[in-house]
Design an enzyme around this catalytic site. Structure first.
Site, PDB file in Angstrom:
ATOM      1  N   ALA A  66       0.855  -1.178   0.000  1.00 15.11           N
ATOM      2  CA  ALA A  66       0.000   0.000   0.000  1.00 15.11           C
ATOM      3  C   ALA A  66       0.894   1.233   0.000  1.00 15.11           C
ATOM      4  O   ALA A  66       2.055   1.173   0.445  1.00 15.11           O
ATOM      5  CB  ALA A  66      -0.880  -0.010   1.239  1.00 15.11           C
ATOM      6  N   GLY A 109       0.522  -4.992   0.921  1.00 21.55           N
ATOM      7  CA  GLY A 109      -0.658  -5.016   0.059  1.00 21.55           C
ATOM      8  C   GLY A 109      -0.384  -5.663  -1.299  1.00 21.55           C
ATOM      9  O   GLY A 109      -1.295  -6.199  -1.930  1.00 21.55           O
ATOM     10  N   GLU A 112      -0.723  -9.288  -0.700  1.00 14.71           N
ATOM     11  CA  GLU A 112      -2.158  -9.521  -0.478  1.00 14.71           C
ATOM     12  C   GLU A 112      -2.943  -9.469  -1.789  1.00 14.71           C
ATOM     13  O   GLU A 112      -3.866 -10.249  -2.004  1.00 14.71           O
ATOM     14  CB  GLU A 112      -2.691  -8.486   0.524  1.00 14.71           C
ATOM     15  CG  GLU A 112      -2.090  -8.692   1.913  1.00 14.71           C
ATOM     16  CD  GLU A 112      -2.345  -7.540   2.863  1.00 14.71           C
ATOM     17  OE1 GLU A 112      -2.049  -6.376   2.490  1.00 14.71           O
ATOM     18  OE2 GLU A 112      -2.833  -7.782   3.979  1.00 14.71           O
ATOM     19  N   GLU A 132       4.486  -5.221   7.161  1.00 15.73           N
ATOM     20  CA  GLU A 132       3.746  -4.190   7.907  1.00 15.73           C
ATOM     21  C   GLU A 132       4.250  -4.023   9.331  1.00 15.73           C
ATOM     22  O   GLU A 132       4.228  -2.927   9.889  1.00 15.73           O
ATOM     23  CB  GLU A 132       2.247  -4.518   7.937  1.00 15.73           C
ATOM     24  CG  GLU A 132       1.527  -4.324   6.623  1.00 15.73           C
ATOM     25  CD  GLU A 132       1.551  -5.556   5.726  1.00 15.73           C
ATOM     26  OE1 GLU A 132       2.373  -6.473   5.967  1.00 15.73           O
ATOM     27  OE2 GLU A 132       0.746  -5.595   4.782  1.00 15.73           O
TER      28      GLU A 132
HETATM   29  N1  CO8 Z   1       4.550   3.126  -0.531  1.00 18.93           N
HETATM   30  C1  CO8 Z   1       4.960   4.291  -1.090  1.00 18.93           C
HETATM   31  N2  CO8 Z   1       6.109   4.401  -1.793  1.00 18.93           N
HETATM   32  C2  CO8 Z   1       6.872   3.304  -1.948  1.00 18.93           C
HETATM   33  C3  CO8 Z   1       6.494   2.053  -1.405  1.00 18.93           C
HETATM   34  C4  CO8 Z   1       5.270   1.989  -0.673  1.00 18.93           C
HETATM   35  N3  CO8 Z   1       4.804   0.831  -0.150  1.00 18.93           N
HETATM   36  N4  CO8 Z   1       7.456   1.137  -1.708  1.00 18.93           N
HETATM   37  C5  CO8 Z   1       8.378   1.783  -2.413  1.00 18.93           C
HETATM   38  N5  CO8 Z   1       8.048   3.080  -2.583  1.00 18.93           N
HETATM   39  C6  CO8 Z   1       8.792   4.145  -3.288  1.00 18.93           C
HETATM   40  C7  CO8 Z   1       9.980   4.606  -2.489  1.00 18.93           C
HETATM   41  O1  CO8 Z   1       9.592   5.561  -1.538  1.00 18.93           O
HETATM   42  C8  CO8 Z   1      10.875   5.187  -3.579  1.00 18.93           C
HETATM   43  O2  CO8 Z   1      10.348   6.459  -3.909  1.00 18.93           O
HETATM   44  P1  CO8 Z   1      11.385   7.725  -4.123  1.00 18.93           P
HETATM   45  O3  CO8 Z   1      12.225   7.302  -5.287  1.00 18.93           O
HETATM   46  O4  CO8 Z   1      10.468   8.855  -4.400  1.00 18.93           O
HETATM   47  O5  CO8 Z   1      12.147   7.816  -2.864  1.00 18.93           O
HETATM   48  C9  CO8 Z   1      10.602   4.264  -4.764  1.00 18.93           C
HETATM   49  O6  CO8 Z   1       9.359   3.611  -4.474  1.00 18.93           O
HETATM   50  C10 CO8 Z   1      11.685   3.196  -4.933  1.00 18.93           C
HETATM   51  O7  CO8 Z   1      11.813   2.486  -3.704  1.00 18.93           O
HETATM   52  P2  CO8 Z   1      13.212   2.347  -2.922  1.00 18.93           P
HETATM   53  O8  CO8 Z   1      14.123   3.466  -3.248  1.00 18.93           O
HETATM   54  O9  CO8 Z   1      12.889   2.118  -1.470  1.00 18.93           O
HETATM   55  O10 CO8 Z   1      13.754   1.000  -3.584  1.00 18.93           O
HETATM   56  P3  CO8 Z   1      14.740  -0.069  -2.928  1.00 18.93           P
HETATM   57  O11 CO8 Z   1      15.120  -0.987  -4.045  1.00 18.93           O
HETATM   58  O12 CO8 Z   1      15.817   0.597  -2.145  1.00 18.93           O
HETATM   59  O13 CO8 Z   1      13.838  -0.887  -1.873  1.00 18.93           O
HETATM   60  C11 CO8 Z   1      11.864  -2.036  -1.118  1.00 18.93           C
HETATM   61  C12 CO8 Z   1      12.750  -1.655  -2.308  1.00 18.93           C
HETATM   62  C13 CO8 Z   1      12.611  -3.000  -0.184  1.00 18.93           C
HETATM   63  C14 CO8 Z   1      10.637  -2.726  -1.671  1.00 18.93           C
HETATM   64  C15 CO8 Z   1      11.466  -0.776  -0.314  1.00 18.93           C
HETATM   65  O14 CO8 Z   1      10.954   0.179  -1.233  1.00 18.93           O
HETATM   66  C16 CO8 Z   1      10.421  -0.997   0.719  1.00 18.93           C
HETATM   67  O15 CO8 Z   1      10.717  -1.515   1.799  1.00 18.93           O
HETATM   68  N6  CO8 Z   1       9.138  -0.598   0.466  1.00 18.93           N
HETATM   69  C17 CO8 Z   1       8.056  -0.657   1.396  1.00 18.93           C
HETATM   70  C18 CO8 Z   1       7.559  -2.050   1.558  1.00 18.93           C
HETATM   71  C19 CO8 Z   1       6.468  -2.073   2.587  1.00 18.93           C
HETATM   72  O16 CO8 Z   1       6.642  -1.767   3.742  1.00 18.93           O
HETATM   73  N7  CO8 Z   1       5.264  -2.488   2.161  1.00 18.93           N
HETATM   74  C20 CO8 Z   1       4.123  -2.579   3.023  1.00 18.93           C
HETATM   75  C21 CO8 Z   1       3.334  -1.313   2.973  1.00 18.93           C
HETATM   76  S1  CO8 Z   1       2.018  -1.302   4.171  1.00 18.93           S
HETATM   77  C22 CO8 Z   1       0.817  -2.250   3.476  1.00 18.93           C
HETATM   78  O17 CO8 Z   1       0.924  -2.707   2.377  1.00 18.93           O
HETATM   79  C23 CO8 Z   1      -0.400  -2.482   4.285  1.00 18.93           C
HETATM   80  C24 CO8 Z   1      -1.571  -2.856   3.404  1.00 18.93           C
HETATM   81  C25 CO8 Z   1      -2.848  -2.764   4.082  1.00 18.93           C
HETATM   82  C26 CO8 Z   1      -3.284  -1.395   4.420  1.00 18.93           C
HETATM   83  C27 CO8 Z   1      -4.742  -1.442   4.676  1.00 18.93           C
HETATM   84  C28 CO8 Z   1      -5.194  -0.273   5.541  1.00 18.93           C
HETATM   85  C29 CO8 Z   1      -6.595  -0.482   6.007  1.00 18.93           C
END
Ligand code: CO8
Length: 258
Positions: A66, A109, A112, A132
């Site tokens: 998400a 997400g 999921e 998460e």
């Molecule tokens: N949300 C927003 N932006 C994201 C996300 C995300 N989940 N994942 C990556 N991005 C963005 C980064 O911020 C970055 O943007 P920018 O270039 O502007 O800084 C761009 O994508 C590239 O990402 P990275 O530079 O971080 O790339 P890396 O190769 O270094 O890392 C990873 C890749 C490991 C995947 C890393 O991006 C990461 O850890 N991402 C987040 C993963 C995460 O925590 N996912 C879970 C999110 S919470 C969720 O899904 C809950 C769902 C249910 C919610 C329901 C509510 C009711």
């Protein structure tokens, strides 16, 4: 496609492919993408010319979860009153088979969303996880339930409580993934799988998907009864007559999808 900003839809024969299209954010799932994807999936589900849906991301990410930036500053009442992300549940109402073609990250997400599909095919680069916990939240689109059903309690607990990612082979061994293929063959393999399904009777595909999903909703005896009634009902379709006549006549069936 002019209608959509965050996804693209393409159609080849009876197979429709939806591509997630926010590569700059690793296909992070924001509200707009949720609305567009759910709307497109339902539109394709209603289209009698389509039998199978494919959902794909980019080479680097199916979806990295998400959109954290969109959620970060919300209050409890905003999340609750907006019923944040409940629309994802509408994908469970899709009656046609949906195949997730996963390369790269399928996290939170994103994992999921893959699990909301019926079959997951993983490229060797695929990474699945529910990170998460690292953000101070639980999974929110069914991950704690569907991952547990897919890989069992021990692995689901470990993955959800640590946020560790598993690779494609571990996901296949655990039963989350139907098949692992080289990255450069993902599109072709998934296309062939979809074609194989789409060659079958549409009514049979819908019935079988409904029956298998019953296995998760009912006690065994009820599920078996449900399947038996669906089996009997298939004898009311033209496709059953054609399928069996073709077998007897040693020729390929020509289904009318009726
Ligand atoms: N949300 C927003 N932006 C994201 C996300 C995300 N989940 N994942 C990556 N991005 C963005 C980064 O911020 C970055 O943007 P920018 O270039 O502007 O800084 C761009 O994508 C590239 O990402 P990275 O530079 O971080 O790339 P890396 O190769 O270094 O890392 C990873 C890749 C490991 C995947 C890393 O991006 C990461 O850890 N991402 C987040 C993963 C995460 O925590 N996912 C879970 C999110 S919470 C969720 O899904 C809950 C769902 C249910 C919610 C329901 C509510 C009711």
């Amino acid at each position: 496609d002019a209608d959509y900003e965050t996804i693209a839809v393409r159609i080849a024969g009876r197979v429709a492919t939806i591509t997630l299209r926010r590569p700059e954010a690793l296909n992070a799932l924001n509200l707009r993408m949720m609305r567009e994807l759910v709307e497109a999936a339902h539109r394709l589900d209603d289209d009698r010319a389509i039998s199978v849906l494919i959902l794909e991301g980019s080479a680097r990410a199916f979806a990295a979860g998400a959109d954290i930036k969109e959620m970060a500053d919300r209050s409890y009442s905003e999340m609750y009153l907006a019923d944040w992300f409940t629309a994802w549940d509408r994908l469970t109402a899709i009656r046609k088979p949906m195949i997730a073609a996963v390369a790269g990250y399928a996290l939170g997400g994103g994992c999921e969303l893959a699990m909301l599909c019926d079959v997951i095919v993983a490229a060797q680069s695929a990474r699945f996880g529910q990170p998460e916990v690292k953000l101070g939240i639980p999974p929110g689109i069914g991950g704690s339930q569907r991952l547990t059903r897919a890989v069992g309690k021990a692995k689901a607990m470990e993955l959800c409580l640590t946020g560790r990612m598993m690779d494609a082979h571990e996901a296949e061994r655990g039963g989350l993934v139907a098949r692992v293929v080289p990255d450069d063959e993902l599109g072709r393999e998934v296309g062939e799988l979809a074609e194989a399904m789409a060659a079958a009777s549409l009514a049979a595909l819908l019935t079988i998907k409904e029956c298998v999903n019953r296995a998760f909703e009912t006690p065994l005896a009820e599920g078996v009864r449900f399947e038996r009634r669906a089996f009997h009902a298939a004898f009311a379709t033209a496709d059953q007559k054609e399928g069996m006549a073709a077998f007897a006549g040693k020729r390929p069936p020509v289904f009318t999808h009726g």
